[in-house]
Design a protein around this motif. Structure first.
Motif, PDB file in Angstrom:
ATOM      1  N   VAL A 175      23.166  -2.885  -9.944  1.00 51.67           N
ATOM      2  CA  VAL A 175      24.512  -2.829  -9.379  1.00 51.67           C
ATOM      3  C   VAL A 175      24.510  -3.672  -8.110  1.00 51.67           C
ATOM      4  O   VAL A 175      23.672  -3.474  -7.233  1.00 51.67           O
ATOM      5  N   ILE A 176      25.465  -4.597  -8.017  1.00 51.97           N
ATOM      6  CA  ILE A 176      25.565  -5.463  -6.855  1.00 51.97           C
ATOM      7  C   ILE A 176      26.625  -4.893  -5.923  1.00 51.97           C
ATOM      8  O   ILE A 176      27.769  -4.700  -6.326  1.00 51.97           O
ATOM      9  N   GLU A 177      26.217  -4.607  -4.705  1.00 52.96           N
ATOM     10  CA  GLU A 177      27.033  -4.033  -3.626  1.00 52.96           C
ATOM     11  C   GLU A 177      27.028  -2.508  -3.705  1.00 52.96           C
ATOM     12  O   GLU A 177      27.001  -1.918  -4.774  1.00 52.96           O
ATOM     13  N   SER A 178      27.053  -1.882  -2.542  1.00 53.69           N
ATOM     14  CA  SER A 178      26.922  -0.424  -2.465  1.00 53.69           C
ATOM     15  C   SER A 178      28.158   0.255  -1.908  1.00 53.69           C
ATOM     16  O   SER A 178      28.074   1.318  -1.305  1.00 53.69           O
ATOM     17  N   GLY A 179      29.315  -0.355  -2.103  1.00 53.95           N
ATOM     18  CA  GLY A 179      30.567   0.288  -1.690  1.00 53.95           C
ATOM     19  C   GLY A 179      30.890   1.445  -2.619  1.00 53.95           C
ATOM     20  O   GLY A 179      30.098   1.835  -3.481  1.00 53.95           O
ATOM     21  N   LEU A 180      32.071   2.001  -2.470  1.00 53.02           N
ATOM     22  CA  LEU A 180      32.467   3.176  -3.250  1.00 53.02           C
ATOM     23  C   LEU A 180      32.355   2.921  -4.748  1.00 53.02           C
ATOM     24  O   LEU A 180      31.804   3.744  -5.491  1.00 53.02           O
ATOM     25  N   SER A 181      32.831   1.791  -5.225  1.00 50.98           N
ATOM     26  CA  SER A 181      32.771   1.502  -6.666  1.00 50.98           C
ATOM     27  C   SER A 181      31.332   1.345  -7.142  1.00 50.98           C
ATOM     28  O   SER A 181      30.962   1.867  -8.197  1.00 50.98           O
ATOM     29  N   GLY A 182      30.530   0.617  -6.390  1.00 46.41           N
ATOM     30  CA  GLY A 182      29.138   0.411  -6.775  1.00 46.41           C
ATOM     31  C   GLY A 182      28.354   1.707  -6.828  1.00 46.41           C
ATOM     32  O   GLY A 182      27.589   1.949  -7.771  1.00 46.41           O
ATOM     33  N   LYS A 217      23.430   9.424 -16.813  1.00 43.86           N
ATOM     34  CA  LYS A 217      23.291   9.216 -18.258  1.00 43.86           C
ATOM     35  C   LYS A 217      21.859   8.840 -18.641  1.00 43.86           C
ATOM     36  O   LYS A 217      21.574   8.558 -19.795  1.00 43.86           O
ATOM     37  N   GLY A 218      20.957   8.801 -17.658  1.00 51.88           N
ATOM     38  CA  GLY A 218      19.553   8.560 -17.947  1.00 51.88           C
ATOM     39  C   GLY A 218      19.087   7.125 -17.764  1.00 51.88           C
ATOM     40  O   GLY A 218      17.937   6.817 -18.067  1.00 51.88           O
ATOM     41  N   LEU A 219      19.953   6.249 -17.274  1.00 53.23           N
ATOM     42  CA  LEU A 219      19.557   4.861 -17.049  1.00 53.23           C
ATOM     43  C   LEU A 219      18.922   4.710 -15.670  1.00 53.23           C
ATOM     44  O   LEU A 219      19.317   5.391 -14.723  1.00 53.23           O
ATOM     45  N   SER A 220      17.951   3.821 -15.559  1.00 52.76           N
ATOM     46  CA  SER A 220      17.385   3.533 -14.244  1.00 52.76           C
ATOM     47  C   SER A 220      18.244   2.452 -13.596  1.00 52.76           C
ATOM     48  O   SER A 220      18.606   1.462 -14.228  1.00 52.76           O
ATOM     49  N   VAL A 221      18.610   2.668 -12.333  1.00 54.03           N
ATOM     50  CA  VAL A 221      19.577   1.814 -11.653  1.00 54.03           C
ATOM     51  C   VAL A 221      19.006   1.315 -10.331  1.00 54.03           C
ATOM     52  O   VAL A 221      18.442   2.096  -9.561  1.00 54.03           O
ATOM     53  N   ALA A 222      19.169   0.029 -10.073  1.00 53.94           N
ATOM     54  CA  ALA A 222      18.832  -0.557  -8.767  1.00 53.94           C
ATOM     55  C   ALA A 222      20.140  -1.007  -8.123  1.00 53.94           C
ATOM     56  O   ALA A 222      21.030  -1.530  -8.801  1.00 53.94           O
ATOM     57  N   ILE A 223      20.262  -0.776  -6.825  1.00 53.20           N
ATOM     58  CA  ILE A 223      21.448  -1.222  -6.079  1.00 53.20           C
ATOM     59  C   ILE A 223      21.007  -2.317  -5.121  1.00 53.20           C
ATOM     60  O   ILE A 223      20.066  -2.138  -4.351  1.00 53.20           O
ATOM     61  N   VAL A 224      21.701  -3.448  -5.176  1.00 56.67           N
ATOM     62  CA  VAL A 224      21.399  -4.587  -4.311  1.00 56.67           C
ATOM     63  C   VAL A 224      22.542  -4.735  -3.320  1.00 56.67           C
ATOM     64  O   VAL A 224      23.701  -4.807  -3.708  1.00 56.67           O
ATOM     65  N   GLU A 225      22.221  -4.763  -2.042  1.00 58.58           N
ATOM     66  CA  GLU A 225      23.227  -4.864  -0.985  1.00 58.58           C
ATOM     67  C   GLU A 225      22.789  -5.904   0.030  1.00 58.58           C
ATOM     68  O   GLU A 225      21.667  -5.847   0.533  1.00 58.58           O
ATOM     69  N   ALA A 226      23.650  -6.851   0.324  1.00 64.14           N
ATOM     70  CA  ALA A 226      23.331  -7.910   1.290  1.00 64.14           C
ATOM     71  C   ALA A 226      23.604  -7.475   2.730  1.00 64.14           C
ATOM     72  O   ALA A 226      22.997  -7.991   3.658  1.00 64.14           O
ATOM     73  N   ASN A 227      24.509  -6.525   2.897  1.00 64.31           N
ATOM     74  CA  ASN A 227      24.884  -6.073   4.236  1.00 64.31           C
ATOM     75  C   ASN A 227      24.469  -4.621   4.427  1.00 64.31           C
ATOM     76  O   ASN A 227      23.520  -4.163   3.812  1.00 64.31           O
ATOM     77  N   LYS A 228      25.195  -3.882   5.237  1.00 65.81           N
ATOM     78  CA  LYS A 228      24.881  -2.477   5.465  1.00 65.81           C
ATOM     79  C   LYS A 228      25.182  -1.654   4.219  1.00 65.81           C
ATOM     80  O   LYS A 228      26.226  -1.817   3.592  1.00 65.81           O
ATOM     81  N   PHE A 229      24.268  -0.753   3.879  1.00 73.45           N
ATOM     82  CA  PHE A 229      24.434   0.097   2.714  1.00 73.45           C
ATOM     83  C   PHE A 229      25.659   0.989   2.888  1.00 73.45           C
ATOM     84  O   PHE A 229      25.870   1.566   3.946  1.00 73.45           O
ATOM     85  N   GLY A 230      26.487   1.083   1.866  1.00 78.05           N
ATOM     86  CA  GLY A 230      27.675   1.935   1.902  1.00 78.05           C
ATOM     87  C   GLY A 230      28.965   1.158   1.840  1.00 78.05           C
ATOM     88  O   GLY A 230      30.023   1.718   1.607  1.00 78.05           O
ATOM     89  N   GLY A 231      28.913  -0.146   2.049  1.00 73.66           N
ATOM     90  CA  GLY A 231      30.117  -0.963   1.950  1.00 73.66           C
ATOM     91  C   GLY A 231      30.906  -1.056   3.248  1.00 73.66           C
ATOM     92  O   GLY A 231      30.597  -0.414   4.254  1.00 73.66           O
TER      93      GLY A 231
END
Length: 58
Positions: free
Chosen positions: A9-16, A26-40
């Motif tokens: 998932v690219i970006e960690s805002g509300l939607s991300g 649902k059992g999937l492994s997920v990585a979140i990539v954020e270029a700025n501050k985490f949380g959007g």
């Protein structure tokens, strides 16, 4: 060491964060990539409506 994920998932805002949480439940492994501050932008800087409301309250 290599780690693999089902979804990135690219970006960690509300939607991300919402989609990452749902996919993880649902059992999937997920990585979140954020270029700025985490949380959007809204979490870290506030929304335009919130800023306008605060200015009106001053």
């Amino acid at each position: 060491m290599t780690k693999s994920y089902d979804v990135i998932v690219i970006e960690s805002g509300l939607s991300g964060l919402t989609i990452a949480y749902g996919l993880n439940k649902k059992g999937l492994s997920v990585a979140i990539v954020e270029a700025n501050k985490f949380g959007g932008a809204v979490a870290n800087y506030g929304s335009t409506r919130k800023k306008s409301w605060l200015l009106l309250q001053s």
